[in-house]
Write an enzyme that holds these catalytic residues in place. Structure first.
Site, PDB file in Angstrom:
ATOM      1  N   ASP A  77       0.850  -1.187   0.000  1.00  0.00           N
ATOM      2  CA  ASP A  77       0.000   0.000   0.000  1.00  0.00           C
ATOM      3  C   ASP A  77       0.887   1.239   0.000  1.00  0.00           C
ATOM      4  O   ASP A  77       0.995   1.952   0.994  1.00  0.00           O
ATOM      5  CB  ASP A  77      -0.944   0.008   1.200  1.00  0.00           C
ATOM      6  CG  ASP A  77      -2.053   1.051   1.041  1.00  0.00           C
ATOM      7  OD1 ASP A  77      -2.135   1.662  -0.043  1.00  0.00           O
ATOM      8  OD2 ASP A  77      -2.825   1.251   1.993  1.00  0.00           O
TER       9      ASP A  77
ATOM     10  N   SER B 139      -1.985   3.628   6.102  1.00  0.00           N
ATOM     11  CA  SER B 139      -2.708   2.737   5.203  1.00  0.00           C
ATOM     12  C   SER B 139      -4.161   2.578   5.626  1.00  0.00           C
ATOM     13  O   SER B 139      -5.074   2.957   4.907  1.00  0.00           O
ATOM     14  CB  SER B 139      -2.027   1.361   5.155  1.00  0.00           C
ATOM     15  OG  SER B 139      -2.789   0.435   4.406  1.00  0.00           O
TER      16      SER B 139
END
Length: 383
Positions: free
Chosen positions: A255, A352
């Site tokens: 991510d 994230s």
């Protein structure tokens, strides 16, 4: 919450304005160096935030930061002394010391000489991480939230949503996971989600109708979360003016992403304090140990602090699993995605996802910044 015009004007000569975490950059190799000796570990604003979030006095916050800075240096020496018998490490705020798990007791004296406390264990880090990789190769159902190595118990820990733990697909996954090695299952009431948000007023950057936050400046751009946009997508700042494009992006699996900066925008080694603390200079990216304090900045919930809970954790979002994340007790909310995680003056990672919010509390994961720098060959912008 919109930042005041006066604040924008005051920062315009210094910041790439328009993010929950401002840009920052320096060489990837130099970025991993420990903070320079003799420099204060944090500003008075950071100390104030730690007093608020951890219930400390100012002198206790100063002592904790100094101990964490020393623990970061001890961790490097202790890992070298332990060699292949290293089995993880963690910082204890109560003792102010770093503990190293060690698979071979014959090396205990060398590890203690490096400044660490020793805990004997059965398995080394390589064995545990091999077990973790076997889990990463499995397809996890939605009832499984995350998995990581717990250095303290010397096992892999899988978190399962309490109301889903007896689902057939969850039990099947756990049976396969146990075949990979020693395992502990923990029940959780929370499902991890990413922290992107639809377009709302605030101080963001935008990709289409998605609002996220800038992580850290790198030479030529900034790093952020991969779920905020795909390669080639255009990025606009808080004022909707064009900044640049996503030059690289990975999600799920990872991510992280990076965006090039131009069109009158520029990068600076600063993380926005949002008036809660002073704007923070970024001086490197030495990784803080488990147990250390850490703070994050984002365009929705602004500045909050917590503790590093785990590293190298795999998080199972609805979009797919993301690997090698760091879990913290700092809260975050939608729109904070991509924003900065920082420990003292050292960049740690980009936000994230997680669970909860900054009203009732929660946990948040970040993708470590050094991994992003290495993946794209970027150089962190440092002061």
């Amino acid at each position: 919450m919109r930042r005041m015009t006066a604040l924008r004007t005051a920062l315009s000569a210094l910041l790439v304005v328009g993010t929950g975490a401002v840009l920052g950059t320096a060489p990837a190799a130099a970025a991993e160096d420990a903070p320079k000796a003799g420099r204060a570990p944090a500003s008075s604003g950071v100390l104030a935030a730690m007093q608020r979030d951890f219930g400390l006095t100012r002198s206790q916050a100063e002592a904790r930061l100094a101990a964490e800075k020393e623990a970061t240096a001890v961790e490097k020496r202790a890992k070298a002394a332990a060699g292949t018998d290293y089995a993880g490490s963690w910082f204890s705020p109560e003792s102010g010391r770093l503990t190293v798990a060690l698979a071979d007791p014959s090396k205990a004296a060398e590890v203690r000489a490096a400044g660490a406390t020793v805990k004997p264990v059965a398995r080394n880090a390589r064995q545990l991480e091999a077990n973790l990789r076997r889990l990463d190769s499995l397809k996890a159902p939605s009832g499984v939230s995350s998995w990581s190595v717990d250095w303290k118990t010397n096992k892999v820990v899988v978190e399962v949503q309490a109301d889903r733990q007896h689902d057939n697909d969850v039990e099947r996954f756990l049976a396969q996971a146990r075949d990979a090695g020693p395992l502990t299952v923990r029940a959780t009431d929370h499902e991890p989600t990413t922290f992107a948000a639809g377009t709302v007023g605030g101080d963001p950057y935008y990709t289409g109708n998605v609002r996220c936050s800038i992580g850290f400046s790198v030479h030529g751009g900034f790093v952020t979360a991969g779920h905020c946009g795909g390669a080639g997508q255009a990025v606009n700042g808080w004022d909707r003016s064009y900044i640049g494009n996503f030059r690289g992006s990975s999600f799920p699996g990872n991510d992280y992403a990076w965006v090039n900066v131009g069109s009158g925008w520029w990068t600076v080694p600063v993380v926005l304090g949002w008036g809660t603390v002073s704007d923070q200079l970024v001086r490197g990216s030495a990784e803080a140990p488990v147990g250390a304090s850490i703070c994050r900045s984002g365009s929705t919930s602004h500045w909050h602090c917590g503790t590093v809970l785990a590293k190298n954790e795999t998080v199972n979002y609805s979009q797919g699993a993301v690997h090698q994340m760091t879990k913290t007790s700092a809260c975050a909310e939608p729109g904070d995605s991509g924003g900065s995680f920082i420990s003292g003056d050292q960049a740690q990672g980009v936000t994230s996802g997680g669970w909860g919010n900054c009203g009732s509390g929660g946990e948040t994961w970040h993708q470590p910044v050094n991994e992003i720098l290495n993946r794209y060959g970027l150089t962190l912008h440092t002061a």
